[in-house]
Each structure stands twice: as structure tokens, then as C-alpha cells.
Design an enzyme around this catalytic site. Structure first.
Site, PDB file in Angstrom:
ATOM      1  N   LYS A 277       5.046 -14.594  13.631  1.00  9.72           N
ATOM      2  CA  LYS A 277       4.909 -13.471  14.561  1.00  9.72           C
ATOM      3  C   LYS A 277       3.437 -13.046  14.655  1.00  9.72           C
ATOM      4  O   LYS A 277       3.053 -11.968  14.200  1.00  9.72           O
ATOM      5  CB  LYS A 277       5.777 -12.284  14.121  1.00  9.72           C
ATOM      6  CG  LYS A 277       5.867 -11.170  15.182  1.00  9.72           C
ATOM      7  CD  LYS A 277       6.147  -9.820  14.589  1.00  9.72           C
ATOM      8  CE  LYS A 277       5.006  -9.198  13.860  1.00  9.72           C
ATOM      9  NZ  LYS A 277       3.811  -8.889  14.699  1.00  9.72           N
TER      10      LYS A 277
ATOM     11  N   ASP B 277       5.711  -4.180  12.291  1.00  7.47           N
ATOM     12  CA  ASP B 277       6.648  -4.374  11.176  1.00  7.47           C
ATOM     13  C   ASP B 277       8.068  -4.012  11.596  1.00  7.47           C
ATOM     14  O   ASP B 277       9.035  -4.656  11.161  1.00  7.47           O
ATOM     15  CB  ASP B 277       6.227  -3.516   9.981  1.00  7.47           C
ATOM     16  CG  ASP B 277       4.886  -3.947   9.403  1.00  7.47           C
ATOM     17  OD1 ASP B 277       4.517  -5.121   9.565  1.00  7.47           O
ATOM     18  OD2 ASP B 277       4.202  -3.095   8.795  1.00  7.47           O
TER      19      ASP B 277
ATOM     20  N   GLY C 284       2.696  -1.751   3.811  1.00  9.13           N
ATOM     21  CA  GLY C 284       2.472  -3.187   3.668  1.00  9.13           C
ATOM     22  C   GLY C 284       3.553  -3.919   4.441  1.00  9.13           C
ATOM     23  O   GLY C 284       4.706  -3.466   4.498  1.00  9.13           O
ATOM     24  N   GLY C 285       3.188  -5.041   5.079  1.00  9.47           N
ATOM     25  CA  GLY C 285       4.099  -5.725   5.990  1.00  9.47           C
ATOM     26  C   GLY C 285       5.507  -5.944   5.489  1.00  9.47           C
ATOM     27  O   GLY C 285       6.488  -5.459   6.060  1.00  9.47           O
TER      28      GLY C 285
ATOM     29  N   SER D  44      -1.426  -9.475   4.706  1.00  7.91           N
ATOM     30  CA  SER D  44      -2.588 -10.232   4.265  1.00  7.91           C
ATOM     31  C   SER D  44      -2.460 -10.630   2.805  1.00  7.91           C
ATOM     32  O   SER D  44      -1.617 -10.106   2.070  1.00  7.91           O
ATOM     33  CB  SER D  44      -3.853  -9.391   4.459  1.00  7.91           C
ATOM     34  OG  SER D  44      -3.760  -8.197   3.676  1.00  7.91           O
TER      35      SER D  44
ATOM     36  N   LEU E  85       2.295  -8.495  22.159  1.00  5.36           N
ATOM     37  CA  LEU E  85       1.216  -8.325  23.121  1.00  5.36           C
ATOM     38  C   LEU E  85       0.877  -6.859  23.372  1.00  5.36           C
ATOM     39  O   LEU E  85       0.326  -6.507  24.402  1.00  5.36           O
ATOM     40  CB  LEU E  85       1.605  -9.003  24.444  1.00  5.36           C
ATOM     41  CG  LEU E  85       1.957 -10.493  24.342  1.00  5.36           C
ATOM     42  CD1 LEU E  85       2.576 -10.981  25.643  1.00  5.36           C
ATOM     43  CD2 LEU E  85       0.721 -11.312  23.987  1.00  5.36           C
TER      44      LEU E  85
ATOM     45  N   ALA F 256       0.836  -1.196   0.000  1.00  5.94           N
ATOM     46  CA  ALA F 256       0.000   0.000   0.000  1.00  5.94           C
ATOM     47  C   ALA F 256       0.870   1.245   0.000  1.00  5.94           C
ATOM     48  O   ALA F 256       2.062   1.176   0.301  1.00  5.94           O
ATOM     49  CB  ALA F 256      -0.907   0.024   1.231  1.00  5.94           C
TER      50      ALA F 256
ATOM     51  N   GLU G  77      -4.461   2.093  -1.079  1.00  2.00           N
ATOM     52  CA  GLU G  77      -3.964   3.137  -0.193  1.00  2.00           C
ATOM     53  C   GLU G  77      -4.557   2.933   1.193  1.00  2.00           C
ATOM     54  O   GLU G  77      -5.681   2.449   1.332  1.00  2.00           O
ATOM     55  CB  GLU G  77      -4.369   4.525  -0.706  1.00  2.00           C
ATOM     56  CG  GLU G  77      -3.735   4.932  -2.017  1.00  2.00           C
ATOM     57  CD  GLU G  77      -4.225   6.292  -2.475  1.00  2.00           C
ATOM     58  OE1 GLU G  77      -3.504   7.283  -2.268  1.00  2.00           O
ATOM     59  OE2 GLU G  77      -5.343   6.349  -3.030  1.00  2.00           O
TER      60      GLU G  77
ATOM     61  N   GLU H 240      -4.501 -12.897  16.763  1.00  2.00           N
ATOM     62  CA  GLU H 240      -4.247 -13.836  15.666  1.00  2.00           C
ATOM     63  C   GLU H 240      -3.936 -15.227  16.192  1.00  2.00           C
ATOM     64  O   GLU H 240      -4.344 -16.231  15.585  1.00  2.00           O
ATOM     65  CB  GLU H 240      -3.104 -13.300  14.804  1.00  2.00           C
ATOM     66  CG  GLU H 240      -3.469 -12.035  14.035  1.00  2.00           C
ATOM     67  CD  GLU H 240      -2.270 -11.292  13.481  1.00  2.00           C
ATOM     68  OE1 GLU H 240      -2.468 -10.397  12.642  1.00  2.00           O
ATOM     69  OE2 GLU H 240      -1.119 -11.587  13.898  1.00  2.00           O
TER      70      GLU H 240
END
Length: 319
Positions: free
Chosen positions: A185, A256, A39-40, A140, A225, A12, A91, A190
Site C-alpha cells: 500500500k 492506517d 505506528g503503522g 518505517s 492518492l 510511537a 513520541e 513512495e
């Protein structure tokens, strides 16, 4: 020198700004706007590059926003391999309410990738001209990409003889855990999602991570956490680190930055525990940065000595 490849299937362009007060109906005059590549895996690559390690960021990019993403990555001097796609890159935008100090984060849907497009992303990693030490996938999966995509990528990494690091969630994470993954991670939500358990105690959290290690093909689990810090569980032990006492400015990019600093430490030969220590420092450094900025090495190196790691199964700190 070690070499890291990142893959971001849903990158993004991140827009951030601030306004005096977020409220309905009225025009909200914004200031301090900036655009960053996002983005990751893109963010992980940016962090690793800042640490001076050779990195290649692979990602699909389409439309005018995709061109802007490529331009922003070039501005950061990160080596990239963009895969051209038909639809427009997404975006995201973040707005800081200056009155309350609260952030509002808006994540837009990603483009739909066609079969040849997502397969070309896999091929780009499979057919590298040089062998990576670590393949890191983060983020994702956009519409059109099959749930077993990261499982396929794990096999690509194994064919390179590279360690595979994954930061994703839901079914794609569960599918990948049927293969060989060196580090995942997840955050607490999750991990609850893939385990189906409440994880309402530290003991339960450790037990779930151990089951993933024993019954799935994952070597280590780093669970973030939030304000409670993070936990690392491997076949050799379980460790807990409290969040560093820093004044939070923005939570964007903290996860990230955690992963980027940790992968850099892993790639440069540090132990899992020492890499975990750098991850904690990386996340804390990002929280102190404004907007969609990430951590910087000088801040990480300054903070890493302040990280106190506790053996989660024994009293007392681990130095």
C-alpha cells in the site's frame, strides 16, 4: 475465526493537541490534548480489533514511553506481544492551528535496535502458538534494523501459510518485493520512489503497478492518492475510487485506517475489490476524526455504500 498479526518495528506514542495559532517565540497554550498508541502496524491492529477480529500486535517497546505505549494498548483491549528493548520508544506529536485549520505534524526519530532485539521481533512472529491468516507489517524501520527485514518477515509469513501485507517505503519495500508479498500500500510519492518514474498519468500509474505484479512477487497494489482517492491494481484489473466528500478534520491515521479496514475485509473473506471499498471508507472515516483518532466500524459501514469504484480501463462505475 480469522486471526491477524501486525508487526510495527517503529511504534510511537502519539500526542495531539490544538492551539489558537501556531507562531514563533510565544508560548502556545494548548488544549484538547490526548495520547494514543501509534505506528503503522499498531494502528492497523487497533482498527481490526474495533471490527471484532482476533488480532495480535507485535512491537518493540523500551523506556518510560514504551511502558506508556503498553498501557495505552491495554486500555484499548488490544492483545499485544511487546519486545523489550534498551532504548526509549519514540513520541510523535500533532498540533492543530485552530485559526487556519492546518495541522503541524512532528515525527521524532526512533530508537536504535540491537541485533538480538530485532531478531526477537522476527522470532515472535515465527513462533506464534496459532497460525495467522494474515501477517501485516506497517511503518518505517528504525536504526539498526537491516533493509531486508521485511523480506525476512515475508518468508516467515509464507512458512505460516499466511498472506503478507506490507506498508512501507524505500529500500525496505524494494527488498521485500524480491520475495512474495500479497498486498503493498504505497502512496504516490513512495511508488515514484521505488519505480524511479514520474507517474504523471493514470495510465503510467497502472503500467507501473502491473510491472510490479508481473516482474516482482506481489499480487496486488493499493495506491493511496490523498484527496484524489486511491487505486487498486491486481492481475485481474485496475480500479479507481474517488475520495469521499467528507469534511476533513485530521489527516493523521487515514492511511492506517485505510489499511486496517482493508485487511479486516480481506481476512473475513471479502474479495480484493470489496476490501478496497472498505479501505476507502476507512480512510474517509479517519479523516473525519480529530487528533490522532482512527476510524470506527460504525462510520466505515455507513460510508462504504457511498464508495463508487470505477474500472480504470473502462468507462462507468463498478458496483
Amino acid at each position: 475465526m480469522p486471526f491477524v498479526v501486525t508487526l510495527t518495528m517503529n511504534p510511537a506514542v502519539d500526542l495531539s493537541a490544538s492551539t489558537a495559532r501556531v507562531e514563533p517565540i510565544h508560548k502556545l497554550r494548548c488544549r484538547s490534548s490526548r495520547r494514543d498508541p501509534g505506528g503503522g502496524g499498531v494502528n492497523v491492529a487497533r482498527v481490526i480489533h474495533r471490527f471484532g477480529l482476533p488480532t495480535l500486535a507485535v512491537y518493540p517497546a523500551g523506556g518510560l514511553v514504551g511502558q506508556l505505549l503498553n498501557h495505552l494498548m491495554a486500555g484499548e483491549l488490544v492483545r499485544t506481544h511487546p519486545i523489550a528493548i534498551t532504548d526509549e520508544t519514540r513520541e510523535d506529536f500533532t498540533v492543530l492551528d485552530e485559526g487556519s485549520g492546518e495541522q503541524y505534524r512532528f515525527v521524532l526519530p526512533g530508537p536504535r535496535l540491537r541485533g538480538p532485539e530485532w531478531m526477537e521481533c522476527l522470532s515472535a512472529v515465527a513462533n506464534l502458538g496459532e497460525r495467522p491468516d494474515i501477517v501485516c507489517a506497517s511503518g518505517s524501520l528504525p536504526p539498526g534494523v537491516p533493509d531486508d527485514f521485511y523480506a525476512r518477515l515475508a518468508e516467515v509469513a509464507a512458512n505460516h501459510g499466511a498472506r503478507f501485507v506490507l506498508d512501507t517505503s524505500g529500500v525496505p519495500l524494494r527488498e521485500a518485493l524480491a520475495t512474495k508479498v500479497d498486498l503493498i500500500k504505497p502512496n504516490l510519492r513512495e511508488l515514484r520512489e521505488i519505480s524511479g518514474e514520474a507517474l504523471d498519468s493514470e495510465r503510467a500509474l497502472i503500467a507501473t503497478c502491473r510491472r510490479l505484479i508481473e516482474h516482482r512477487r506481489v499480487a496486488a497494489v493499493a495506491v493511496t492518492l490523498g484527496a484524489d482517492g486511491a487505486m487498486l491494481v491486481t492481475g485481474n484489473g485496475a480500479w479507481r475510487a474517488a475520495a469521499l466528500p467528507v469534511h476533513p478534520v485530521s489527516s493523521v491515521g487515514a492511511g492506517d485506517s485505510f489499511l486496517g479496514a482493508m485487511v479486516w475485509a480481506m481476512a473475513t473473506g471479502r474479495s480484493d475489490l470489496e476490501a478496497f471499498r472498505f479501505g476507502i471508507a476507512g480512510g474517509a472515516a479517519a479523516v473525519r476524526a480529530s487528533g490522532t483518532e482512527l476510524c470506527h466500524p460504525k462510520d466505515v459501514h455507513r460510508l462504504v455504500s457511498e464508495v463508487e469504484i470505477m474500472d480504470a480501463e473502462l468507462p462507468g462505475p463498478t458496483r
